[in-house]
Motif scaffolding. Structure first.
Motif, PDB file in Angstrom:
ATOM      1  N   ALA A 326     -14.833  17.364 -38.473  1.00 39.33           N
ATOM      2  CA  ALA A 326     -15.752  16.330 -39.023  1.00 39.33           C
ATOM      3  C   ALA A 326     -17.147  16.816 -39.579  1.00 39.33           C
ATOM      4  CB  ALA A 326     -15.898  15.343 -37.880  1.00 39.33           C
ATOM      5  N   GLU A 327     -17.785  18.023 -38.838  1.00 38.04           N
ATOM      6  CA  GLU A 327     -18.860  18.610 -38.894  1.00 38.04           C
ATOM      7  C   GLU A 327     -18.822  19.468 -40.149  1.00 38.04           C
ATOM      8  OE1 GLU A 327     -22.713  19.834 -39.147  1.00 38.04           O
ATOM      9  OE2 GLU A 327     -21.727  18.428 -37.805  1.00 38.04           O
ATOM     10  N   THR A 328     -17.668  19.788 -40.613  1.00 36.61           N
ATOM     11  CA  THR A 328     -17.620  20.623 -42.007  1.00 36.61           C
ATOM     12  C   THR A 328     -17.688  19.566 -43.060  1.00 36.61           C
ATOM     13  OG1 THR A 328     -16.273  22.281 -41.055  1.00 36.61           O
ATOM     14  CG2 THR A 328     -16.034  21.705 -43.375  1.00 36.61           C
ATOM     15  N   GLY A 329     -16.982  18.469 -42.742  1.00 38.02           N
ATOM     16  CA  GLY A 329     -16.927  17.266 -43.702  1.00 38.02           C
ATOM     17  C   GLY A 329     -18.311  16.871 -43.916  1.00 38.02           C
ATOM     18  N   ARG A 330     -19.167  16.600 -42.935  1.00 35.58           N
ATOM     19  CA  ARG A 330     -20.504  16.195 -42.930  1.00 35.58           C
ATOM     20  C   ARG A 330     -21.323  17.118 -44.050  1.00 35.58           C
ATOM     21  NH1 ARG A 330     -25.475  16.725 -40.894  1.00 35.58           N
ATOM     22  NH2 ARG A 330     -25.047  18.455 -39.483  1.00 35.58           N
ATOM     23  N   GLN A 331     -21.229  18.614 -43.589  1.00 36.88           N
ATOM     24  CA  GLN A 331     -21.849  19.578 -44.384  1.00 36.88           C
ATOM     25  C   GLN A 331     -21.247  19.349 -45.983  1.00 36.88           C
ATOM     26  OE1 GLN A 331     -24.134  20.920 -43.394  1.00 36.88           O
ATOM     27  NE2 GLN A 331     -23.840  21.680 -41.181  1.00 36.88           N
ATOM     28  N   LEU A 332     -19.981  19.203 -46.284  1.00 36.40           N
ATOM     29  CA  LEU A 332     -19.492  18.926 -47.536  1.00 36.40           C
ATOM     30  C   LEU A 332     -20.066  17.864 -48.090  1.00 36.40           C
ATOM     31  CD1 LEU A 332     -17.481  20.147 -49.628  1.00 36.40           C
ATOM     32  CD2 LEU A 332     -15.705  18.282 -48.490  1.00 36.40           C
ATOM     33  N   GLY A 333     -20.342  16.667 -47.302  1.00 39.97           N
ATOM     34  CA  GLY A 333     -20.750  15.433 -47.940  1.00 39.97           C
ATOM     35  C   GLY A 333     -22.507  15.537 -48.263  1.00 39.97           C
ATOM     36  N   HIS A 334     -22.903  16.448 -47.548  1.00 46.60           N
ATOM     37  CA  HIS A 334     -24.450  16.539 -47.784  1.00 46.60           C
ATOM     38  C   HIS A 334     -24.395  17.316 -49.251  1.00 46.60           C
ATOM     39  CE1 HIS A 334     -28.675  17.925 -47.477  1.00 46.60           C
ATOM     40  NE2 HIS A 334     -28.139  19.009 -47.969  1.00 46.60           N
ATOM     41  N   ALA A 335     -23.599  18.525 -49.547  1.00 47.23           N
ATOM     42  CA  ALA A 335     -23.601  18.833 -50.851  1.00 47.23           C
ATOM     43  C   ALA A 335     -23.282  18.105 -51.985  1.00 47.23           C
ATOM     44  CB  ALA A 335     -22.716  20.234 -50.836  1.00 47.23           C
ATOM     45  N   VAL A 336     -22.073  17.375 -51.703  1.00 49.06           N
ATOM     46  CA  VAL A 336     -21.867  16.257 -52.945  1.00 49.06           C
ATOM     47  C   VAL A 336     -22.825  15.233 -52.958  1.00 49.06           C
ATOM     48  CG1 VAL A 336     -20.184  14.497 -53.077  1.00 49.06           C
ATOM     49  CG2 VAL A 336     -19.442  16.583 -52.215  1.00 49.06           C
ATOM     50  N   SER A 337     -23.803  14.516 -51.956  1.00 52.64           N
ATOM     51  CA  SER A 337     -24.595  13.703 -52.192  1.00 52.64           C
ATOM     52  C   SER A 337     -25.701  14.394 -53.138  1.00 52.64           C
ATOM     53  CB  SER A 337     -25.262  13.402 -50.984  1.00 52.64           C
ATOM     54  OG  SER A 337     -26.062  14.566 -50.295  1.00 52.64           O
ATOM     55  N   LEU A 339     -25.034  16.492 -55.678  1.00 50.13           N
ATOM     56  CA  LEU A 339     -24.309  16.336 -56.976  1.00 50.13           C
ATOM     57  C   LEU A 339     -24.294  14.661 -57.503  1.00 50.13           C
ATOM     58  CD1 LEU A 339     -21.041  18.424 -56.925  1.00 50.13           C
ATOM     59  CD2 LEU A 339     -23.196  19.051 -58.143  1.00 50.13           C
ATOM     60  N   VAL A 340     -24.257  13.981 -56.712  1.00 48.83           N
ATOM     61  CA  VAL A 340     -24.056  12.609 -56.899  1.00 48.83           C
ATOM     62  C   VAL A 340     -25.551  12.151 -57.412  1.00 48.83           C
ATOM     63  CG1 VAL A 340     -23.942  10.174 -55.966  1.00 48.83           C
ATOM     64  CG2 VAL A 340     -22.089  11.842 -55.388  1.00 48.83           C
ATOM     65  N   ASP A 341     -26.505  12.575 -57.078  1.00 54.33           N
ATOM     66  CA  ASP A 341     -27.864  12.050 -57.296  1.00 54.33           C
ATOM     67  C   ASP A 341     -28.312  12.722 -58.727  1.00 54.33           C
ATOM     68  OD1 ASP A 341     -28.758  10.343 -55.314  1.00 54.33           O
ATOM     69  OD2 ASP A 341     -29.884  12.045 -54.322  1.00 54.33           O
ATOM     70  N   LEU A 342     -27.844  14.089 -58.916  1.00 53.89           N
ATOM     71  CA  LEU A 342     -27.977  14.734 -60.106  1.00 53.89           C
ATOM     72  C   LEU A 342     -27.101  14.311 -61.298  1.00 53.89           C
ATOM     73  CD1 LEU A 342     -28.470  18.551 -58.757  1.00 53.89           C
ATOM     74  CD2 LEU A 342     -30.127  17.133 -59.809  1.00 53.89           C
ATOM     75  N   LEU A 343     -26.015  14.122 -61.035  1.00 52.51           N
ATOM     76  CA  LEU A 343     -24.967  13.946 -61.913  1.00 52.51           C
ATOM     77  C   LEU A 343     -24.157  12.540 -62.282  1.00 52.51           C
ATOM     78  CD1 LEU A 343     -22.920  17.484 -61.907  1.00 52.51           C
ATOM     79  CD2 LEU A 343     -24.987  16.729 -63.809  1.00 52.51           C
ATOM     80  N   ASP A 344     -24.373  11.794 -61.130  1.00 55.44           N
ATOM     81  CA  ASP A 344     -23.581  10.629 -60.872  1.00 55.44           C
ATOM     82  C   ASP A 344     -22.184  10.375 -61.365  1.00 55.44           C
ATOM     83  OD1 ASP A 344     -23.568   7.766 -60.314  1.00 55.44           O
ATOM     84  OD2 ASP A 344     -24.137   7.372 -62.442  1.00 55.44           O
ATOM     85  N   PRO A 345     -21.432  11.335 -60.703  1.00 54.66           N
ATOM     86  CA  PRO A 345     -19.895  11.511 -61.135  1.00 54.66           C
ATOM     87  C   PRO A 345     -19.225  10.132 -60.583  1.00 54.66           C
ATOM     88  CG  PRO A 345     -20.184  12.767 -59.195  1.00 54.66           C
ATOM     89  CD  PRO A 345     -21.599  12.595 -59.636  1.00 54.66           C
ATOM     90  N   ALA A 378     -24.073   4.542 -53.479  1.00 51.08           N
ATOM     91  CA  ALA A 378     -23.377   5.494 -54.221  1.00 51.08           C
ATOM     92  C   ALA A 378     -21.962   4.766 -54.199  1.00 51.08           C
ATOM     93  CB  ALA A 378     -23.005   6.876 -53.782  1.00 51.08           C
ATOM     94  N   THR A 379     -21.228   4.789 -55.468  1.00 50.95           N
ATOM     95  CA  THR A 379     -19.967   4.376 -55.808  1.00 50.95           C
ATOM     96  C   THR A 379     -19.098   5.507 -55.936  1.00 50.95           C
ATOM     97  OG1 THR A 379     -20.317   3.956 -57.947  1.00 50.95           O
ATOM     98  CG2 THR A 379     -20.840   2.176 -56.568  1.00 50.95           C
ATOM     99  N   VAL A 380     -19.256   6.716 -55.905  1.00 47.27           N
ATOM    100  CA  VAL A 380     -18.474   7.928 -56.359  1.00 47.27           C
ATOM    101  C   VAL A 380     -17.151   7.821 -55.256  1.00 47.27           C
ATOM    102  CG1 VAL A 380     -19.614   9.300 -54.630  1.00 47.27           C
ATOM    103  CG2 VAL A 380     -18.261  10.233 -56.785  1.00 47.27           C
ATOM    104  N   ARG A 381     -16.191   8.010 -55.717  1.00 47.73           N
ATOM    105  CA  ARG A 381     -14.947   8.243 -54.792  1.00 47.73           C
ATOM    106  C   ARG A 381     -14.859   9.696 -54.576  1.00 47.73           C
ATOM    107  NH1 ARG A 381      -9.763   5.034 -56.956  1.00 47.73           N
ATOM    108  NH2 ARG A 381      -9.063   5.742 -54.961  1.00 47.73           N
ATOM    109  N   ILE A 382     -14.607  10.320 -53.439  1.00 45.95           N
ATOM    110  CA  ILE A 382     -14.336  11.434 -53.074  1.00 45.95           C
ATOM    111  C   ILE A 382     -12.909  11.509 -52.341  1.00 45.95           C
ATOM    112  CG2 ILE A 382     -15.641  11.318 -50.819  1.00 45.95           C
ATOM    113  CD1 ILE A 382     -16.081  14.341 -51.232  1.00 45.95           C
ATOM    114  N   GLU A 383     -12.028  12.194 -53.254  1.00 42.84           N
ATOM    115  CA  GLU A 383     -10.453  12.121 -52.876  1.00 42.84           C
ATOM    116  C   GLU A 383      -9.926  13.617 -52.949  1.00 42.84           C
ATOM    117  OE1 GLU A 383      -9.061   9.511 -51.889  1.00 42.84           O
ATOM    118  OE2 GLU A 383     -10.525   8.002 -52.805  1.00 42.84           O
ATOM    119  N   ALA A 384      -8.828  13.777 -52.250  1.00 42.75           N
ATOM    120  CA  ALA A 384      -8.174  15.157 -52.292  1.00 42.75           C
ATOM    121  C   ALA A 384      -7.314  15.342 -53.342  1.00 42.75           C
ATOM    122  CB  ALA A 384      -7.195  15.275 -51.058  1.00 42.75           C
ATOM    123  N   SER A 385      -7.576  16.293 -54.119  1.00 42.32           N
ATOM    124  CA  SER A 385      -6.991  16.623 -55.585  1.00 42.32           C
ATOM    125  C   SER A 385      -5.252  16.643 -55.242  1.00 42.32           C
ATOM    126  CB  SER A 385      -7.254  18.053 -55.869  1.00 42.32           C
ATOM    127  OG  SER A 385      -6.174  18.394 -57.100  1.00 42.32           O
TER     128      SER A 385
END
Length: 412
Positions: A326-337, A339-345, A378-385
């Motif tokens: 869960a902590e790793t996921g939180r750190q991952l989410g921080h980095a993705v946030s 990207l979301v602000d910069l690129l709006d994927p 944010a409306t971005v979807r984050i999913e497993a490939s």
């Protein structure tokens, strides 16, 4: 101010035909099965041009008639599809503990997927090139023995790649200034087909854009999971490379520490700094943190069993493992946030070990993205490939077919 160059030049008729071939191939790829009349109506090309181009593409083994006909008033129309029977592209990827090769045809079918255990992080570039060459020769023998011609080869590397196919720095591998494309061509003794190199993240997102469940998504991100964490970025339907071709280095974004004061011995990133996303979410960092007993067995040369152990512990409800994920996921989410602000994927897909651990990573990542992005929710979807661990190799095979898809006829 926008300056307009009015020194127009007449297009060469051969160039126009190449461009029109590409239009026809793209239409059939997206809308097959379809008829010649469909192609003409949807592309704006006249029927005679389409008929000539289709005949040429059938002759060179790029299109074929299915035998199916379109139900309509008047003469039945024969339907067209891409022909994958004669040509293939090869893709290779260099992973944390493996080399992978994929052969795929123009229709998108994988003809082979091979994995070889290989500790690239400790092998060095020369040994890696020899191993890549050996794997390539085996794959070429297999596909040519089946009567197919190889149109090209593209290698995915966990690091930036310049326009000449050289790797200026891949810290996760310990590489600096490696002319990989030239070295591999030399090792293969000029194989008779193009040899290219790109970042594994760029190739993975290209595979997603073509073959994944979110194919065609105009604004898409793929995060690689390995020793490095890279971002393949598609914006407005186009791969975003940046000015030097080095875009996507998300693994070296600083992330908030899991503790206010990091404990002694907190691992540094392969780049030499501390606090990078890769130092928290890279496969070696995750295994080392969640399976502390692994260190006593020496360096890990195959991460698959260790990821399997983490999955088993998480399913069994092991609290330290679940909290660590869960902590790793939180750190991952921080980095993705960011990207979301910069690129709006629209969609962010996680691959490699991140996909394998997604059930325990992504809930915390989604919560962090929701809390960490600015502006509207944010409306971005984050999913497993869904493409598996060979996504970059599949993208490499697809890239190797790119010349044909631009309308150039194969020499073979």
């Amino acid at each position: 101010m926008i300056s307009i160059d009015r020194s127009f030049q007449t297009a060469d008729l051969g160039d126009v035909r190449v461009a029109n071939r590409a239009v026809v191939l793209r239409h059939v790829r997206l809308h097959a099965p379809c008829s010649r009349a469909d192609v003409a109506a949807r592309t704006g090309l006249n029927k005679a041009t389409v008929s000539s181009l289709v005949g040429e593409l059938i002759e060179h083994g790029l299109l074929r008639e299915t035998g199916l006909t379109e139900n309509r008033i008047g003469r039945p129309a024969t339907m067209l599809v891409l022909d994958g029977s004669r040509h293939v592209g090869l893709g290779l990827q260099i992973g944390a503990d493996e080399l992978v090769v994929v052969a795929a045809d123009l229709a998108g079918e994988r003809l082979l997927t091979w994995r070889r255990a290989f500790a690239a992080a400790t092998a060095g570039p020369d040994e890696t090139v020899r191993a890549l060459a050996a794997l390539t020769r085996r794959a070429v023998t297999r596909v040519t023995g089946a009567g197919r011609a190889v149109l090209g080869l593209t290698v995915g590397v966990p690091g930036p790649v310049d326009a000449d196919g050289a790797v200026p720095a891949a810290p996760a591998l310990g590489w600096h200034g490696v002319p990989l494309a030239a070295d591999l061509r030399r090792a293969l003794r000029d194989p008779g087909f193009p040899v290219g190199v790109d970042s594994d993240a760029n190739l993975a997102v290209s595979a997603e854009l073509r073959h994944g469940p979110y194919a065609g998504t105009a604004d898409l991100v793929h995060l690689t999971g390995g020793l490095a964490v890279g971002a393949g970025l598609v914006s407005g339907g186009r791969l975003l490379r940046g000015g030097r071709g080095f875009a996507g280095g998300i693994g070296h974004l600083p992330v908030p520490a899991a503790h206010a004061t990091p404990p002694p011995g907190t691992p540094a990133c392969h780049c030499g700094r501390r606090g990078c996303l890769a130092a928290v979410a890279g496969v070696d960092a995750v295994v080392r943190r969640l399976l502390p007993d692994v260190a006593s067995d020496g360096p890990v040369t195959d991460y698959l069993p260790e990821i399997g152990r983490i999955q088993a512990l998480a399913r069994a409800g092991d609290v330290p493992v679940r909290d660590g994920l869960a902590e790793t996921g939180r750190q991952l989410g921080h980095a993705v946030s960011i990207l979301v602000d910069l690129l709006d994927p629209e969609v962010v897909l996680v691959g490699g070990h991140l996909a394998a651990l997604a059930p325990w990573l992504l809930p915390a990542a989604r919560a962090e993205i929701a809390a960490g992005t600015s502006g509207p929710p944010a409306t971005v979807r984050i999913e497993a490939s869904a493409l598996g661990s060979a996504a970059s190799a599949l993208g490499g095979a697809t890239a190797a077919l790119a010349t044909v898809e631009t309308g150039q006829l194969p020499l073979a």
